[in-house]
Design an enzyme around this catalytic site. Structure first.
Site, short mmCIF file in Angstrom:
data_model
loop_
_atom_site.label_atom_id
_atom_site.label_comp_id
_atom_site.label_asym_id
_atom_site.label_seq_id
_atom_site.Cartn_x
_atom_site.Cartn_y
_atom_site.Cartn_z
N SER A 121 50.30 40.36 57.99
CA SER A 121 51.45 39.26 57.99
C SER A 121 52.45 39.90 56.96
CB SER A 121 51.25 37.96 57.95
OG SER A 121 50.34 37.43 58.83
N HIS A 142 52.54 44.51 64.28
CA HIS A 142 52.23 42.89 63.96
C HIS A 142 52.66 41.83 65.22
CE1 HIS A 142 53.94 39.25 61.70
NE2 HIS A 142 52.77 39.14 61.47
N GLU A 154 56.04 43.69 66.68
CA GLU A 154 56.92 44.37 65.30
C GLU A 154 56.20 45.63 64.91
OE1 GLU A 154 59.26 41.00 62.61
OE2 GLU A 154 57.13 41.42 62.16
N ASN A 192 58.46 37.21 59.49
CA ASN A 192 58.09 36.42 58.34
C ASN A 192 58.78 36.49 56.99
OD1 ASN A 192 55.64 35.75 59.85
ND2 ASN A 192 54.27 37.35 59.07
N1 CAA Z 1 46.11 31.54 76.67
C1 CAA Z 1 46.52 31.27 77.92
N2 CAA Z 1 47.12 30.05 77.90
C2 CAA Z 1 47.51 29.47 76.84
C3 CAA Z 1 47.09 30.07 75.68
C4 CAA Z 1 46.25 31.12 75.50
N3 CAA Z 1 45.82 31.69 74.12
N4 CAA Z 1 47.78 29.00 74.68
C5 CAA Z 1 48.26 28.04 75.49
N5 CAA Z 1 48.20 28.23 77.02
C6 CAA Z 1 48.80 27.52 78.07
C7 CAA Z 1 48.47 26.09 77.76
O1 CAA Z 1 47.09 25.85 78.34
C8 CAA Z 1 49.53 25.52 78.70
O2 CAA Z 1 49.39 25.82 79.91
P1 CAA Z 1 49.96 24.30 81.06
O3 CAA Z 1 51.51 24.73 80.84
O4 CAA Z 1 49.27 24.68 82.24
O5 CAA Z 1 49.39 23.09 80.29
C9 CAA Z 1 50.74 26.28 78.23
O6 CAA Z 1 50.13 27.77 77.68
C10 CAA Z 1 51.82 26.02 77.33
O7 CAA Z 1 50.83 25.70 75.96
P2 CAA Z 1 51.03 24.04 75.50
O8 CAA Z 1 51.15 23.08 76.76
O9 CAA Z 1 49.74 24.04 74.45
O10 CAA Z 1 52.23 23.99 74.57
P3 CAA Z 1 53.78 24.61 74.36
O11 CAA Z 1 54.23 24.41 75.94
O12 CAA Z 1 54.25 23.81 73.28
O13 CAA Z 1 53.41 25.97 74.23
C11 CAA Z 1 53.33 27.81 72.12
C12 CAA Z 1 52.44 26.51 73.12
C13 CAA Z 1 53.76 28.73 73.20
C14 CAA Z 1 52.25 28.12 71.28
C15 CAA Z 1 54.47 27.17 71.89
O14 CAA Z 1 54.55 25.68 71.05
C16 CAA Z 1 55.38 27.79 70.86
O15 CAA Z 1 56.00 28.85 70.92
N6 CAA Z 1 55.09 27.64 69.58
C17 CAA Z 1 55.80 28.54 68.36
C18 CAA Z 1 54.55 29.40 68.03
C19 CAA Z 1 55.14 30.61 67.05
O16 CAA Z 1 56.15 30.31 66.31
N7 CAA Z 1 54.38 31.47 66.82
C20 CAA Z 1 54.53 32.46 65.56
C21 CAA Z 1 53.91 32.17 64.52
S1 CAA Z 1 54.17 33.08 62.97
C22 CAA Z 1 53.19 34.45 63.39
O17 CAA Z 1 52.30 34.53 64.22
C23 CAA Z 1 53.35 35.63 62.36
C24 CAA Z 1 52.59 35.75 61.28
O18 CAA Z 1 51.95 36.58 60.82
C25 CAA Z 1 52.02 34.35 60.65
P1 NAD Z 2 41.29 34.57 61.00
O1 NAD Z 2 40.65 33.97 59.44
O2 NAD Z 2 41.34 33.75 62.37
O3 NAD Z 2 40.38 35.72 61.24
C1 NAD Z 2 39.86 36.89 60.60
C2 NAD Z 2 38.76 37.42 61.15
O4 NAD Z 2 38.21 38.42 60.52
C3 NAD Z 2 37.34 36.50 61.04
O5 NAD Z 2 36.75 36.32 62.17
C4 NAD Z 2 36.72 37.23 60.01
O6 NAD Z 2 35.18 36.81 60.29
C5 NAD Z 2 36.80 38.55 60.13
N1 NAD Z 2 36.67 39.73 59.25
C6 NAD Z 2 37.01 39.54 57.83
N2 NAD Z 2 36.73 40.47 57.33
C7 NAD Z 2 36.17 41.34 57.97
C8 NAD Z 2 35.75 42.61 57.92
N3 NAD Z 2 35.70 43.45 56.81
N4 NAD Z 2 35.24 43.44 59.13
C9 NAD Z 2 35.35 42.68 60.23
N5 NAD Z 2 35.67 41.29 60.51
C10 NAD Z 2 36.05 40.90 59.30
O7 NAD Z 2 42.58 35.10 60.60
P2 NAD Z 2 43.98 35.63 61.57
O8 NAD Z 2 44.74 34.35 61.56
O9 NAD Z 2 43.39 36.19 62.86
O10 NAD Z 2 44.68 36.75 60.99
C11 NAD Z 2 44.07 38.01 60.90
C12 NAD Z 2 45.33 39.12 60.40
O11 NAD Z 2 46.44 38.89 61.31
C13 NAD Z 2 45.74 38.75 58.97
O12 NAD Z 2 45.95 39.86 58.28
C14 NAD Z 2 47.07 37.82 59.02
O13 NAD Z 2 47.95 37.74 58.10
C15 NAD Z 2 47.71 38.34 60.50
N6 NAD Z 2 48.42 37.47 61.43
C16 NAD Z 2 48.01 36.22 61.30
C17 NAD Z 2 49.07 35.38 61.98
C18 NAD Z 2 48.55 33.89 62.39
O14 NAD Z 2 49.30 33.14 62.97
N7 NAD Z 2 47.22 33.59 62.04
C19 NAD Z 2 49.83 35.74 62.81
C20 NAD Z 2 50.32 37.24 62.91
C21 NAD Z 2 49.36 38.08 61.82
#
Ligand code: CAA
Ligand code: NAD
Length: 291
Positions: A121, A142, A154, A192
């Site tokens: 991330s 990403h 990305e 991010n």
């Molecule tokens: N696989 C298959 N289906 C799934 C699923 C999955 N993993 N997750 C949810 N669904 C389904 C649900 O069962 C639901 O189905 P129904 O319509 O039949 O009930 C449908 O998808 C919609 O889900 P929800 O009802 O739970 O809720 P929602 O309409 O709010 O959608 C969401 C869920 C798509 C997650 C939406 O809330 C959303 O877009 N949230 C924001 C997510 C976001 O911003 N993500 C980015 C995070 S940052 C990141 O990832 C980067 C990082 O490095 C940290």
């Molecule tokens: P998580 O904690 O859900 O899962 C990480 C997994 O990696 C765990 O199951 C752990 O057992 C395993 N692990 C740790 N060290 C390991 C190793 N050496 N070999 C094999 N397995 C190992 O974390 P996550 O949320 O899936 O995040 C994973 C990566 O993806 C991170 O770099 C995170 O920043 C990135 N990411 C996370 C998100 C998010 O929304 N959570 C979104 C985009 C990117």
């Protein structure tokens, strides 16, 4: 070289989803974990997600061969089994030291022409690329959470990434059903860099008592049309992962106010409240649903 066999390392929130969309894209997938319980949990998440997608396809009168997709995914605890993969995507814990060790090992064990990718991330792709010993065949890939539903990937290139590797990574993202964008290797890439400071700023607002956590979430959902408010989203991403991102940046850029770590976040992580994955964060969760 076409990408046919994909290794995914880590079967947590992100790794299980990446393994699934790669298999949906027709690739043979091996997903490696270091922990049997996490591997089982990740494979179970894949089964549930595929069942949901089948159900939805049926409602629309379409076909979705969940068994064929599942049949292309195999879990393992032995990373050595990834040695003949065309692409290896790392999705382990957001800890740069652990990732550097992993890529140094992969650099020795994977086949010479394999492409390496990190789903980090926040960490510099160039540092992991250097550790792998094959910086020209290394990209950031990403994906977004939940991988099965979010449409973006990305593709992060460094100064050393081969153009053909960027093209193959973009094609792989498209095969996974995503729209790729290409960007440079900067902190947080595009999404991010904007999103994580926004989540941190929401926590600082709550810390000051300017508004309650549920009210801030309602405000951003109804005021901006976001599907989730910043606290619900942090629970979704993982409070630990969000903290690791900010800690990495705060260490590298101590003067950047946007990267300051909110006390609220550090405290919750200390209490083991990591969000959806532990059932408790800013809110309480049962499975994937907020209670
Ligand atoms: N696989 C298959 N289906 C799934 C699923 C999955 N993993 N997750 C949810 N669904 C389904 C649900 O069962 C639901 O189905 P129904 O319509 O039949 O009930 C449908 O998808 C919609 O889900 P929800 O009802 O739970 O809720 P929602 O309409 O709010 O959608 C969401 C869920 C798509 C997650 C939406 O809330 C959303 O877009 N949230 C924001 C997510 C976001 O911003 N993500 C980015 C995070 S940052 C990141 O990832 C980067 C990082 O490095 C940290
Ligand atoms: P998580 O904690 O859900 O899962 C990480 C997994 O990696 C765990 O199951 C752990 O057992 C395993 N692990 C740790 N060290 C390991 C190793 N050496 N070999 C094999 N397995 C190992 O974390 P996550 O949320 O899936 O995040 C994973 C990566 O993806 C991170 O770099 C995170 O920043 C990135 N990411 C996370 C998100 C998010 O929304 N959570 C979104 C985009 C990117």
């Amino acid at each position: 070289m076409a990408i046919r066999k994909v290794g995914v390392i880590g079967c947590g929130l992100m790794g299980h989803g990446i393994a699934q969309v790669a298999a949906q894209g027709g690739c043979e997938v091996i997903v490696a974990e270091e922990n049997q319980a996490f591997l089982d949990k990740g494979l179970e998440r894949i089964d549930k997600s595929l069942a949901k997608l089948s159900e939805k396809a049926k409602e629309k009168g379409q076909t979705f061969d969940a068994a064929a997709v599942r049949g292309r995914i195999r879990g393992t605890l032995a990373k050595g089994e990834l040695s003949d993969c065309d692409l290896i995507v790392e999705a382990i814990v957001e800890n740069l030291d652990v990732k550097l060790v992993l890529f140094a090992e992969l650099g020795k064990s994977a086949k010479r022409e394999a492409i390496f990718a990190s789903n980090t991330s926040s960490f510099p792709i160039a540092e992991m690329a250097a550790a792998s010993g094959r910086p020209d065949r290394f990209v950031g890939l990403h994906f977004f959470n939940p991988v099965q539903l979010m449409k973006l990937v990305e593709v992060v290139r460094t100064d050393k990434t081969n153009e053909d590797v960027v093209a193959q990574a973009r094609a792989f993202g498209e095969a996974c059903g995503k729209t790729p964008i290409t960007c440079k290797d900067t902190p947080g890439f595009v999404v991010n860099r904007l999103l994580v400071p926004y989540m941190a700023e929401a926590m600082k607002l709550a810390e000051r008592g300017d508004a309650s956590i549920p009210d801030i979430d309602v405000a951003m959902k109804l005021g901006c049309g976001y599907p989730m408010g910043p606290f619900e989203l942090t629970d979704y991403v993982g409070l630990d992962t969000t903290l690791f991102i900010l800690q990495g940046w705060a260490r590298r850029y101590p003067d950047e106010a946007a990267f300051r770590i909110p006390k609220l976040l550090a405290e919750k992580v200390k209490e083991g409240k990591l969000g959806r994955k532990t059932g408790q964060g800013f809110y309480t969760w049962q499975g994937d649903k907020r209670v």
